[in-house]
Motif scaffolding. Sequence first.
Motif, PDB file in Angstrom:
ATOM      1  N   MET A   1     -13.426   2.455  -3.495  1.00 58.10           N
ATOM      2  CA  MET A   1     -12.651   2.903  -2.336  1.00 58.10           C
ATOM      3  C   MET A   1     -11.254   3.333  -2.777  1.00 58.10           C
ATOM      4  SD  MET A   1     -13.698  -0.119   0.360  1.00 58.10           S
ATOM      5  CE  MET A   1     -12.720   0.545   1.690  1.00 58.10           C
ATOM      6  N   PRO A   2     -10.787   4.466  -2.288  1.00 59.83           N
ATOM      7  CA  PRO A   2      -9.434   4.923  -2.646  1.00 59.83           C
ATOM      8  C   PRO A   2      -8.378   3.920  -2.191  1.00 59.83           C
ATOM      9  CG  PRO A   2     -10.691   6.662  -1.565  1.00 59.83           C
ATOM     10  CD  PRO A   2     -11.481   5.411  -1.405  1.00 59.83           C
ATOM     11  N   ILE A   3      -7.340   3.772  -3.010  1.00 56.44           N
ATOM     12  CA  ILE A   3      -6.235   2.876  -2.674  1.00 56.44           C
ATOM     13  C   ILE A   3      -5.027   3.723  -2.259  1.00 56.44           C
ATOM     14  CG2 ILE A   3      -4.607   1.172  -3.570  1.00 56.44           C
ATOM     15  CD1 ILE A   3      -6.852   0.106  -5.317  1.00 56.44           C
ATOM     16  N   ILE A   4      -4.564   3.478  -1.049  1.00 56.63           N
ATOM     17  CA  ILE A   4      -3.457   4.241  -0.474  1.00 56.63           C
ATOM     18  C   ILE A   4      -2.238   3.330  -0.379  1.00 56.63           C
ATOM     19  CG2 ILE A   4      -2.669   5.651   1.467  1.00 56.63           C
ATOM     20  CD1 ILE A   4      -5.103   6.793   0.051  1.00 56.63           C
ATOM     21  N   ALA A   5      -1.073   3.868  -0.763  1.00 53.83           N
ATOM     22  CA  ALA A   5       0.192   3.145  -0.610  1.00 53.83           C
ATOM     23  C   ALA A   5       1.047   3.869   0.420  1.00 53.83           C
ATOM     24  CB  ALA A   5       0.925   3.050  -1.944  1.00 53.83           C
ATOM     25  N   GLY A   6       1.307   3.195   1.534  1.00 55.88           N
ATOM     26  CA  GLY A   6       2.256   3.725   2.512  1.00 55.88           C
ATOM     27  C   GLY A   6       3.645   3.253   2.136  1.00 55.88           C
ATOM     28  N   VAL A   7       4.574   4.194   1.967  1.00 57.95           N
ATOM     29  CA  VAL A   7       5.931   3.856   1.521  1.00 57.95           C
ATOM     30  C   VAL A   7       6.934   4.315   2.569  1.00 57.95           C
ATOM     31  CG1 VAL A   7       7.678   4.153  -0.266  1.00 57.95           C
ATOM     32  CG2 VAL A   7       5.254   4.047  -0.899  1.00 57.95           C
ATOM     33  N   ASP A  66       1.411  -0.905 -12.775  1.00 63.56           N
ATOM     34  CA  ASP A  66       0.109  -0.276 -13.085  1.00 63.56           C
ATOM     35  C   ASP A  66      -0.189   0.732 -11.974  1.00 63.56           C
ATOM     36  OD1 ASP A  66      -2.323   0.387 -14.097  1.00 63.56           O
ATOM     37  OD2 ASP A  66      -3.314  -1.504 -13.592  1.00 63.56           O
ATOM     38  N   PHE A  67       0.636   1.796 -11.950  1.00 59.63           N
ATOM     39  CA  PHE A  67       0.573   2.736 -10.829  1.00 59.63           C
ATOM     40  C   PHE A  67      -0.720   3.551 -10.796  1.00 59.63           C
ATOM     41  CE2 PHE A  67       5.229   2.411 -11.802  1.00 59.63           C
ATOM     42  CZ  PHE A  67       5.535   1.603 -10.721  1.00 59.63           C
ATOM     43  N   LYS A  68      -1.445   3.631 -11.915  1.00 61.75           N
ATOM     44  CA  LYS A  68      -2.671   4.419 -11.963  1.00 61.75           C
ATOM     45  C   LYS A  68      -3.740   3.859 -11.025  1.00 61.75           C
ATOM     46  CE  LYS A  68      -1.281   7.384 -15.072  1.00 61.75           C
ATOM     47  NZ  LYS A  68      -1.082   8.804 -14.710  1.00 61.75           N
ATOM     48  N   ARG A  69      -3.597   2.605 -10.610  1.00 69.92           N
ATOM     49  CA  ARG A  69      -4.558   2.031  -9.665  1.00 69.92           C
ATOM     50  C   ARG A  69      -4.410   2.658  -8.275  1.00 69.92           C
ATOM     51  NH1 ARG A  69      -7.213  -2.631 -11.125  1.00 69.92           N
ATOM     52  NH2 ARG A  69      -6.577  -3.554 -13.127  1.00 69.92           N
ATOM     53  N   ILE A  70      -3.265   3.247  -8.006  1.00 70.09           N
ATOM     54  CA  ILE A  70      -3.010   3.850  -6.691  1.00 70.09           C
ATOM     55  C   ILE A  70      -3.488   5.296  -6.722  1.00 70.09           C
ATOM     56  CG2 ILE A  70      -1.224   4.437  -5.001  1.00 70.09           C
ATOM     57  CD1 ILE A  70       0.488   2.201  -6.221  1.00 70.09           C
ATOM     58  N   ASP A  71      -4.264   5.685  -5.707  1.00 70.36           N
ATOM     59  CA  ASP A  71      -4.775   7.063  -5.638  1.00 70.36           C
ATOM     60  C   ASP A  71      -3.778   7.997  -4.961  1.00 70.36           C
ATOM     61  OD1 ASP A  71      -7.684   6.903  -6.654  1.00 70.36           O
ATOM     62  OD2 ASP A  71      -7.522   5.213  -5.281  1.00 70.36           O
ATOM     63  N   ILE A  72      -3.166   7.542  -3.889  1.00 66.77           N
ATOM     64  CA  ILE A  72      -2.225   8.398  -3.150  1.00 66.77           C
ATOM     65  C   ILE A  72      -1.056   7.549  -2.659  1.00 66.77           C
ATOM     66  CG2 ILE A  72      -1.872   9.902  -1.138  1.00 66.77           C
ATOM     67  CD1 ILE A  72      -4.830  10.596  -1.222  1.00 66.77           C
ATOM     68  N   ILE A  73       0.147   8.085  -2.817  1.00 64.68           N
ATOM     69  CA  ILE A  73       1.340   7.492  -2.212  1.00 64.68           C
ATOM     70  C   ILE A  73       1.744   8.370  -1.030  1.00 64.68           C
ATOM     71  CG2 ILE A  73       3.794   6.939  -2.538  1.00 64.68           C
ATOM     72  CD1 ILE A  73       3.174   6.480  -5.510  1.00 64.68           C
ATOM     73  N   GLU A 380       6.181  11.595  -7.927  1.00 64.53           N
ATOM     74  CA  GLU A 380       4.912  11.961  -8.561  1.00 64.53           C
ATOM     75  C   GLU A 380       5.092  12.128 -10.067  1.00 64.53           C
ATOM     76  OE1 GLU A 380       2.004  15.762  -8.104  1.00 64.53           O
ATOM     77  OE2 GLU A 380       2.370  14.581  -6.270  1.00 64.53           O
ATOM     78  N   SER A 381       6.189  12.751 -10.460  1.00 58.89           N
ATOM     79  CA  SER A 381       6.470  12.945 -11.886  1.00 58.89           C
ATOM     80  C   SER A 381       6.778  11.624 -12.573  1.00 58.89           C
ATOM     81  CB  SER A 381       7.661  13.904 -12.033  1.00 58.89           C
ATOM     82  OG  SER A 381       8.042  14.025 -13.374  1.00 58.89           O
ATOM     83  N   ASP A 382       7.488  10.725 -11.881  1.00 57.86           N
ATOM     84  CA  ASP A 382       7.903   9.453 -12.476  1.00 57.86           C
ATOM     85  C   ASP A 382       6.730   8.499 -12.652  1.00 57.86           C
ATOM     86  OD1 ASP A 382      10.209   7.525 -13.172  1.00 57.86           O
ATOM     87  OD2 ASP A 382       9.104   6.425 -11.617  1.00 57.86           O
ATOM     88  N   MET A 383       5.786   8.477 -11.694  1.00 52.12           N
ATOM     89  CA  MET A 383       4.725   7.465 -11.713  1.00 52.12           C
ATOM     90  C   MET A 383       3.346   8.024 -12.022  1.00 52.12           C
ATOM     91  SD  MET A 383       6.007   5.282  -8.415  1.00 52.12           S
ATOM     92  CE  MET A 383       7.763   5.062  -8.156  1.00 52.12           C
ATOM     93  N   GLY A 384       3.229   9.338 -12.042  1.00 53.01           N
ATOM     94  CA  GLY A 384       1.943   9.935 -12.347  1.00 53.01           C
ATOM     95  C   GLY A 384       0.898   9.720 -11.271  1.00 53.01           C
ATOM     96  N   VAL A 385       1.337   9.591 -10.022  1.00 59.21           N
ATOM     97  CA  VAL A 385       0.432   9.382  -8.897  1.00 59.21           C
ATOM     98  C   VAL A 385       0.659  10.488  -7.862  1.00 59.21           C
ATOM     99  CG1 VAL A 385      -0.279   7.802  -7.053  1.00 59.21           C
ATOM    100  CG2 VAL A 385       0.524   6.891  -9.240  1.00 59.21           C
ATOM    101  N   LYS A 386      -0.413  10.964  -7.265  1.00 58.83           N
ATOM    102  CA  LYS A 386      -0.292  11.997  -6.246  1.00 58.83           C
ATOM    103  C   LYS A 386       0.531  11.461  -5.063  1.00 58.83           C
ATOM    104  CE  LYS A 386      -2.933  14.874  -3.053  1.00 58.83           C
ATOM    105  NZ  LYS A 386      -4.277  15.221  -2.513  1.00 58.83           N
ATOM    106  N   VAL A 387       1.524  12.262  -4.638  1.00 58.77           N
ATOM    107  CA  VAL A 387       2.389  11.872  -3.528  1.00 58.77           C
ATOM    108  C   VAL A 387       2.307  12.922  -2.436  1.00 58.77           C
ATOM    109  CG1 VAL A 387       4.748  11.307  -2.802  1.00 58.77           C
ATOM    110  CG2 VAL A 387       3.972  10.693  -5.108  1.00 58.77           C
ATOM    111  N   GLU A 388       2.142  12.470  -1.206  1.00 62.75           N
ATOM    112  CA  GLU A 388       2.128  13.393  -0.076  1.00 62.75           C
ATOM    113  C   GLU A 388       3.055  12.898   1.020  1.00 62.75           C
ATOM    114  OE1 GLU A 388      -2.041  13.342   0.883  1.00 62.75           O
ATOM    115  OE2 GLU A 388      -1.769  11.778   2.412  1.00 62.75           O
ATOM    116  N   ILE A 389       3.569  13.841   1.790  1.00 59.87           N
ATOM    117  CA  ILE A 389       4.435  13.504   2.913  1.00 59.87           C
ATOM    118  C   ILE A 389       3.538  13.176   4.101  1.00 59.87           C
ATOM    119  CG2 ILE A 389       6.342  14.235   4.379  1.00 59.87           C
ATOM    120  CD1 ILE A 389       7.019  14.097   1.420  1.00 59.87           C
ATOM    121  N   GLY A 390       3.663  11.967   4.620  1.00 60.83           N
ATOM    122  CA  GLY A 390       2.824  11.543   5.738  1.00 60.83           C
ATOM    123  C   GLY A 390       3.333  12.070   7.062  1.00 60.83           C
ATOM    124  N   GLY A 391       2.982  11.418   8.106  1.00 60.01           N
ATOM    125  CA  GLY A 391       3.391  11.844   9.434  1.00 60.01           C
ATOM    126  C   GLY A 391       4.861  11.616   9.687  1.00 60.01           C
TER     127      GLY A 391
END
Length: 611
Positions: A1-7, A66-73, A380-391
């Motif tokens: 299952m994808p792991i999502i981080a809400g920030v 271990d940011f690679k465990r996160i799929d999307i921020i 995204e550049s700092d942690m190597g994880v895909k980052v998207e702007i949420g709502g």
Amino acid sequence: MPIIAGVDIGNATTEVALARVEDGSVDFISSSIAYTTGIKGTLQNVTGVRRALSLALEQAGWPHEDFKRIDIIRLNKAAPVIGDVAMETITETIITESTMIGHNPSTPGGVGIGVGRTISIYDLEKTKPEDPVVVVIPESVSFEEAANMINLALSRGIAVNGVICQSDDGVLIANRINKTIPIVDEVKAIDRVPLGMQCCVEVAPPGRSVELLSNPYGIATIFGLSSDETRQIVPVAKALIGNRSAVVIRTPLGEVKERRIPAGELYILGPTGKRSINIDEGAEAIMEIVDANWPITDIFGQPGTNVGGMMERVRKTMSELTGLPLGEIHIKDLLAVDTMVPQRVVGGLAEEFAMETGVALAVMVEAQELPMQKLASAIESDMGVKVEIGGVEAEMAVLGALTTPGTDAPLAVLDLGAGSTDASLLRSNGQVELIHLAGAGNMVNTIISSELGIDDMELVENIKEHPLCKVESVFHVRLEDGTVRFFEKPLAPELFGRVALMIKEDFLSPILLDTSIEKIRDVRRKAKKEVFVTNALRALKRVAPAQNIRLIDFVVLVGGSALDFEIPSMITEELAKYSVVAGRGNIRGSLGPRNAVATGLVLSSAGRKAL
């Protein structure tokens, strides 16, 4: 299952919600909080986001960073905002024709009122018996030497009517001389006490305060002042109110210059055009202009005044942090609160202050552009994880707040932070309204600091966050609500008789101020009420249908200040008058008022909607 981080990047803190999300199902793993680095919405936030995500990973049982465990921020979409607070003085303490010493030492000597000409203790031998004097003693003269010299002068018939000394020797000298006279000690700038001038010294009995020198007509009587001179001496009398000891010395014409600084004007731009108001008209008048000219386009201060400098400083700070030109940065809201401001007294010799009426101002700045995409790319550049702007942040806050048990739409969320008070309203048709208002926890701190005269901001924060008590014995304290609490083990001796803070159930922290528990409590509660209760009503009125708060069914309080031990109850009590159900949120039924936006960002990724 994808792991999502809400920030959720807030003005003061950055919060994270970590969850597994698949096919609309959400399984929350952990949550965390860290201090925001830099101004919200700027590239400086990267460090704070990294720290908050690392804490969330650790709580989930995974390696640190271990940011690679996160799929999307997913980041909240919000304009960078900056709040600032300043005290603008309505009136300035001015002294002409007088020098004063009224620093209220803890142990003055003797008692009574003494009038005479100021002389150095070394000149006592040259003094004639018919010449009443007030003796000035530097710290190079010991209390024994001073007492012997004064007794010798008294035996010769010299009228020694008072003493001003540099050392903490007031009681020691009083106990050794053959006449009861007022003695004011601990005057550090003894070399600046003018000699050969008419002087009045007053020391009140224990438990009392000076009466003659705190009365402008009393000072006028002593020095034979005219009506105009009496008007100029009013700041002296005001500064001495409540002191146990005081000295006033009349100086030659022009020795203490009169100086005035204009309080300054505010220029408020809105639908009705440009409106102006002078700071010296007070907070109520300022807020009437703000409300009448809503929504505000911009606010400026009069050039060359304190308030003008404050407004431009905020703009410049925002421009430097965001890289946006000054022309694209606008002040969108202002909160004014009447308060008391300590002002250094011109002519004082012991760093005297007088409490003058003032106005506390908090302003809110928003940039027209949203540089969030730059921040997303940097993370995204700092942690190597895909980052998207949420709502939009308002919608995410509502979505997260709806996880509080017992809530339903139409629902309003009040986010009580450090720099701003934000309100979001979910209407029955699914539409979400949002407002950012100036003034929150930082403004409360500023008012407490000013009115109690405290420079230690850690102590100010503790006074805001913890209840008070008075230590009445080594085994019991009386809490600020009047109840008594006993301890099995004796308290530290230095706490006895002190006002203290109940930091923890078994830990007291003394407040080293000569201020009553009642005054500290009144200042704290007044500051919270005038900032948070006022802003809660302002915010809800702005987002409510037809500006009618009664049309809102539920209000959920979130944010750091919602954790306060009395702010939520203050707001709940006020909103009860409007038949609104209001209280501290409990996000996901377990996190209290924290993590609303971060939780909403995760839920929205799973396709959840408020309605």
